[in-house]
Design a protein around this motif. Structure first.
Motif, PDB file in Angstrom:
ATOM      1  N   LEU A   1      41.997  88.915 -11.881  1.00  0.00           N
ATOM      2  CA  LEU A   1      42.302  88.791 -10.460  1.00  0.00           C
ATOM      3  C   LEU A   1      41.000  88.531  -9.701  1.00  0.00           C
ATOM      4  CD1 LEU A   1      44.696  91.868 -10.121  1.00  0.00           C
ATOM      5  CD2 LEU A   1      45.337  89.472 -10.472  1.00  0.00           C
ATOM      6  N   PRO A   2      41.063  88.161  -8.422  1.00  0.00           N
ATOM      7  CA  PRO A   2      39.823  88.126  -7.648  1.00  0.00           C
ATOM      8  C   PRO A   2      39.101  89.459  -7.809  1.00  0.00           C
ATOM      9  CG  PRO A   2      41.616  87.199  -6.373  1.00  0.00           C
ATOM     10  CD  PRO A   2      42.238  87.782  -7.605  1.00  0.00           C
ATOM     11  N   PRO A   3      37.783  89.459  -7.944  1.00  0.00           N
ATOM     12  CA  PRO A   3      37.088  90.712  -8.255  1.00  0.00           C
ATOM     13  C   PRO A   3      37.255  91.797  -7.205  1.00  0.00           C
ATOM     14  CG  PRO A   3      35.531  88.921  -7.810  1.00  0.00           C
ATOM     15  CD  PRO A   3      36.873  88.305  -7.946  1.00  0.00           C
ATOM     16  N   LEU A   4      37.496  91.419  -5.959  1.00  0.00           N
ATOM     17  CA  LEU A   4      37.730  92.420  -4.913  1.00  0.00           C
ATOM     18  C   LEU A   4      38.657  91.841  -3.859  1.00  0.00           C
ATOM     19  CD1 LEU A   4      34.732  92.738  -2.421  1.00  0.00           C
ATOM     20  CD2 LEU A   4      35.158  90.713  -3.817  1.00  0.00           C
ATOM     21  N   GLU A   5      39.214  92.735  -3.015  1.00  0.00           N
ATOM     22  CA  GLU A   5      40.029  92.329  -1.878  1.00  0.00           C
ATOM     23  C   GLU A   5      39.172  92.473  -0.623  1.00  0.00           C
ATOM     24  OE1 GLU A   5      43.626  94.572  -1.800  1.00  0.00           O
ATOM     25  OE2 GLU A   5      44.441  93.638  -3.609  1.00  0.00           O
ATOM     26  N   PRO A   6      38.549  91.388  -0.169  1.00  0.00           N
ATOM     27  CA  PRO A   6      37.635  91.488   0.971  1.00  0.00           C
ATOM     28  C   PRO A   6      38.388  91.632   2.283  1.00  0.00           C
ATOM     29  CG  PRO A   6      37.838  89.210   0.283  1.00  0.00           C
ATOM     30  CD  PRO A   6      38.617  90.018  -0.715  1.00  0.00           C
ATOM     31  N   PRO A   7      37.813  92.369   3.236  1.00  0.00           N
ATOM     32  CA  PRO A   7      38.449  92.447   4.552  1.00  0.00           C
ATOM     33  C   PRO A   7      38.430  91.129   5.299  1.00  0.00           C
ATOM     34  CG  PRO A   7      36.399  93.723   4.499  1.00  0.00           C
ATOM     35  CD  PRO A   7      36.646  93.255   3.115  1.00  0.00           C
ATOM     36  N   THR A   8      37.352  90.343   5.135  1.00  0.00           N
ATOM     37  CA  THR A   8      37.269  89.020   5.765  1.00  0.00           C
ATOM     38  C   THR A   8      36.603  88.053   4.797  1.00  0.00           C
ATOM     39  OG1 THR A   8      35.072  89.327   6.753  1.00  0.00           O
ATOM     40  CG2 THR A   8      36.963  90.060   8.053  1.00  0.00           C
ATOM     41  N   VAL A   9      36.892  86.761   5.003  1.00  0.00           N
ATOM     42  CA  VAL A   9      36.246  85.698   4.236  1.00  0.00           C
ATOM     43  C   VAL A   9      35.756  84.641   5.222  1.00  0.00           C
ATOM     44  CG1 VAL A   9      36.461  83.984   2.406  1.00  0.00           C
ATOM     45  CG2 VAL A   9      37.807  86.102   2.293  1.00  0.00           C
ATOM     46  N   ARG A  10      34.457  84.433   5.267  1.00  0.00           N
ATOM     47  CA  ARG A  10      33.857  83.358   6.060  1.00  0.00           C
ATOM     48  C   ARG A  10      33.365  82.291   5.095  1.00  0.00           C
ATOM     49  NH1 ARG A  10      32.111  88.246   8.078  1.00  0.00           N
ATOM     50  NH2 ARG A  10      32.114  88.612  10.332  1.00  0.00           N
ATOM     51  N   ASP A  11      33.454  81.028   5.500  1.00  0.00           N
ATOM     52  CA  ASP A  11      32.942  79.948   4.659  1.00  0.00           C
ATOM     53  C   ASP A  11      32.012  79.070   5.483  1.00  0.00           C
ATOM     54  OD1 ASP A  11      32.560  78.646   2.309  1.00  0.00           O
ATOM     55  OD2 ASP A  11      34.440  77.545   2.337  1.00  0.00           O
TER      56      ASP A  11
ATOM     57  N   LEU B   1      43.655  84.519  -1.738  1.00  0.00           N
ATOM     58  CA  LEU B   1      42.723  84.532  -2.856  1.00  0.00           C
ATOM     59  C   LEU B   1      43.476  84.527  -4.184  1.00  0.00           C
ATOM     60  CD1 LEU B   1      40.088  87.128  -1.626  1.00  0.00           C
ATOM     61  CD2 LEU B   1      40.084  84.645  -1.337  1.00  0.00           C
ATOM     62  N   VAL B   2      42.950  83.767  -5.142  1.00  0.00           N
ATOM     63  CA  VAL B   2      43.550  83.693  -6.475  1.00  0.00           C
ATOM     64  C   VAL B   2      42.473  83.962  -7.514  1.00  0.00           C
ATOM     65  CG1 VAL B   2      45.343  82.079  -5.734  1.00  0.00           C
ATOM     66  CG2 VAL B   2      43.203  81.199  -6.668  1.00  0.00           C
ATOM     67  N   GLY B   3      42.923  84.300  -8.721  1.00  0.00           N
ATOM     68  CA  GLY B   3      42.016  84.680  -9.790  1.00  0.00           C
ATOM     69  C   GLY B   3      41.415  83.498 -10.521  1.00  0.00           C
ATOM     70  N   ALA B   4      40.512  83.818 -11.432  1.00  0.00           N
ATOM     71  CA  ALA B   4      39.687  82.818 -12.099  1.00  0.00           C
ATOM     72  C   ALA B   4      40.475  81.811 -12.921  1.00  0.00           C
ATOM     73  CB  ALA B   4      38.666  83.520 -13.006  1.00  0.00           C
ATOM     74  N   HIS B   5      41.665  82.193 -13.402  1.00  0.00           N
ATOM     75  CA  HIS B   5      42.446  81.297 -14.256  1.00  0.00           C
ATOM     76  C   HIS B   5      43.881  81.120 -13.755  1.00  0.00           C
ATOM     77  CE1 HIS B   5      39.036  81.547 -16.929  1.00  0.00           C
ATOM     78  NE2 HIS B   5      39.160  82.857 -16.992  1.00  0.00           N
TER      79      HIS B   5
ATOM     80  N   THR C   1      42.074  80.135  -2.347  1.00  0.00           N
ATOM     81  CA  THR C   1      40.640  80.216  -2.562  1.00  0.00           C
ATOM     82  C   THR C   1      40.431  81.014  -3.838  1.00  0.00           C
ATOM     83  OG1 THR C   1      40.166  80.216  -0.183  1.00  0.00           O
ATOM     84  CG2 THR C   1      38.427  81.006  -1.643  1.00  0.00           C
ATOM     85  N   THR C   2      39.803  80.402  -4.824  1.00  0.00           N
ATOM     86  CA  THR C   2      39.525  81.113  -6.066  1.00  0.00           C
ATOM     87  C   THR C   2      38.228  81.899  -5.938  1.00  0.00           C
ATOM     88  OG1 THR C   2      40.595  79.356  -7.356  1.00  0.00           O
ATOM     89  CG2 THR C   2      39.200  80.893  -8.554  1.00  0.00           C
ATOM     90  N   LEU C   3      38.260  83.171  -6.337  1.00  0.00           N
ATOM     91  CA  LEU C   3      37.058  83.996  -6.478  1.00  0.00           C
ATOM     92  C   LEU C   3      37.007  84.507  -7.914  1.00  0.00           C
ATOM     93  CD1 LEU C   3      36.777  86.388  -3.383  1.00  0.00           C
ATOM     94  CD2 LEU C   3      35.422  84.349  -3.862  1.00  0.00           C
ATOM     95  N   GLY C   4      35.822  84.446  -8.522  1.00  0.00           N
ATOM     96  CA  GLY C   4      35.734  85.001  -9.861  1.00  0.00           C
ATOM     97  C   GLY C   4      34.591  84.398 -10.658  1.00  0.00           C
ATOM     98  N   PRO C   5      34.550  84.600 -11.953  1.00  0.00           N
ATOM     99  CA  PRO C   5      35.491  85.463 -12.671  1.00  0.00           C
ATOM    100  C   PRO C   5      35.258  86.951 -12.412  1.00  0.00           C
ATOM    101  CG  PRO C   5      33.807  84.662 -14.164  1.00  0.00           C
ATOM    102  CD  PRO C   5      33.565  83.972 -12.860  1.00  0.00           C
ATOM    103  N   TRP C   6      34.031  87.275 -11.934  1.00  0.00           N
ATOM    104  CA  TRP C   6      33.677  88.663 -11.617  1.00  0.00           C
ATOM    105  C   TRP C   6      32.626  88.673 -10.532  1.00  0.00           C
ATOM    106  CZ3 TRP C   6      34.652  88.057 -17.050  1.00  0.00           C
ATOM    107  CH2 TRP C   6      33.760  87.185 -17.676  1.00  0.00           C
ATOM    108  N   LEU C   7      32.285  89.859 -10.093  1.00  0.00           N
ATOM    109  CA  LEU C   7      31.260  90.056  -9.075  1.00  0.00           C
ATOM    110  C   LEU C   7      29.981  90.510  -9.769  1.00  0.00           C
ATOM    111  CD1 LEU C   7      30.222  90.382  -6.179  1.00  0.00           C
ATOM    112  CD2 LEU C   7      31.420  92.587  -6.082  1.00  0.00           C
TER     113      LEU C   7
ATOM    114  N   ASN D   1      41.122  76.544 -13.083  1.00  0.00           N
ATOM    115  CA  ASN D   1      42.448  76.638 -12.470  1.00  0.00           C
ATOM    116  C   ASN D   1      43.217  75.350 -12.681  1.00  0.00           C
ATOM    117  OD1 ASN D   1      40.467  78.215 -10.312  1.00  0.00           O
ATOM    118  ND2 ASN D   1      42.357  79.321 -10.734  1.00  0.00           N
ATOM    119  N   ARG D   2      44.496  75.490 -13.016  1.00  0.00           N
ATOM    120  CA  ARG D   2      45.374  74.326 -13.193  1.00  0.00           C
ATOM    121  C   ARG D   2      46.147  74.089 -11.909  1.00  0.00           C
ATOM    122  NH1 ARG D   2      50.784  73.775 -15.539  1.00  0.00           N
ATOM    123  NH2 ARG D   2      50.736  76.046 -15.754  1.00  0.00           N
TER     124      ARG D   2
END
Length: 318
Positions: free
Chosen positions: A63-73, A110-114, A185-191, A295-296
């Motif tokens: 899964l995404p390594p964490l559930e962030p309160p906010t995401v800025r890009d 957010l989605v996981g690495a695979h 938005t994919t986050l991963g595979p780890w922090l 990711n497919r």
């Protein structure tokens, strides 16, 4: 140290990554809990977890390594701006150089690495964006860049999936991006904790990490993270300017240059080559020191067209 979150047989766990696999933290402990506890406490908890048994990485869903309160890009790579905003030899807007620019994106997408990633409804020009994200480790407000460096917990790979046709329509109204960006938005595979990446820091204070992206195992883009216009400390400082950042907030670097996304290449070449992503395509990203995500692309849901606005009636009274 590397921290991960995974799902196995309907159960979500968090833990530490080693060469042997995944070592679970105490039950109900999340990576966000560790981030909020601070890097020294997180490293201590991680070291204790390493004494436990290891679960093979390939046996779980990351899964995404964490559930962030906010995401800025942010948009911190000049070469990316050249292809996206100033194609055909035009100048990069002078405003880009004046301060880092960012937008808020959707922390619920957010989605996981695979994980599979669906094409957004109505989009015909789906794209990837190769980035690195920094995770804030301490609350702070109006931080100087020097102070911000002490607020870095770690880093992860980020893929800012983008529906370019939706994005360009909404940005023509001088707002956004919004629906063009919030499908996934994919986050991963780890922090990866900040201390692990210090050996990559160059003389100018940037992290010189090799970044690569491929589609169906054909390399599309390759850059160095150190080609950013500002280091992450400057991005955190700017994000906190006149407001605050909090532990667990995620800040993306923006797309790297030299083929970090398809739209940059479209702008430079003047045509849609390589073509937009289609169901079945597999996008792989590898960042030195951080790992690989793959990711497919799958078909999205079919929704009715969006209703256009009605003409303004211009009546002033009932």
């Amino acid at each position: 140290m590397r921290f991960a979150t995974w799902e196995s047989q309907g159960r979500v766990s968090a833990g530490v990554v080693s060469d042997a696999g995944l070592h679970e933290l105490p039950p109900r402990t999340t990576v966000l809990d560790l981030v909020r506890a601070g890097l020294p406490a997180a490293l201590e908890a991680g070291a204790a977890a390493l004494d436990g048994p290891a679960v093979p990485v390939e046996s779980v869903r990351l899964l995404p390594p964490l559930e962030p309160p906010t995401v800025r890009d942010f948009v911190a790579f000049e070469e990316h701006v050249e292809g996206m905003v100033a194609p055909g030899g035009e100048s990069v807007p002078p405003e880009w150089y004046q301060a880092p620019t960012f937008y808020f994106t959707n922390p619920y997408a957010l989605v996981g690495a695979h994980d599979d990633v669906a094409v957004p409804p109505g989009s015909q020009r789906f794209d990837f964006e190769l980035e690195v994200a920094v995770v804030v480790g301490r609350d702070g407000a109006s931080l100087s860049p020097e102070q911000a460096r002490d607020h870095v917990f770690g880093y992860t790979v980020l893929n800012d999936w983008s529906a370019r046709d939706l994005q360009m329509r909404e940005m023509a109204v001088k707002l956004g991006p919004a629906k063009g960006k919030d499908s996934a938005t994919t986050l991963g595979p780890w922090l990866v904790t900040a201390d692990e990446l210090e050996p990559y820091r160059d003389a100018d204070g940037f992290l010189a990490l090799d970044m690569r992206v491929s589609v169906n195992d054909t390399e599309i883009g390759h850059d160095l993270l150190s080609n950013m216009g500002w280091p992450f400390e400057e991005l955190i400082s700017y994000a906190s300017r006149g407001t605050e950042v909090r532990a667990g907030d995620v800040l993306g670097s923006g797309t790297c240059g030299n083929g970090g996304c398809l739209a940059e290449l479209w702008g430079i070449r003047g045509d849609a080559a390589p073509p937009p992503l289609r169901p079945g395509d597999v996008v792989g990203m590898t960042v030195e020191g951080l790992g690989t995500i793959r990711n497919r692309v799958v078909p999205g849901i079919d929704l009715p067209p969006v209703a256009p606005a009605r003409p303004r009636p211009r009546t002033r009274t009932r």
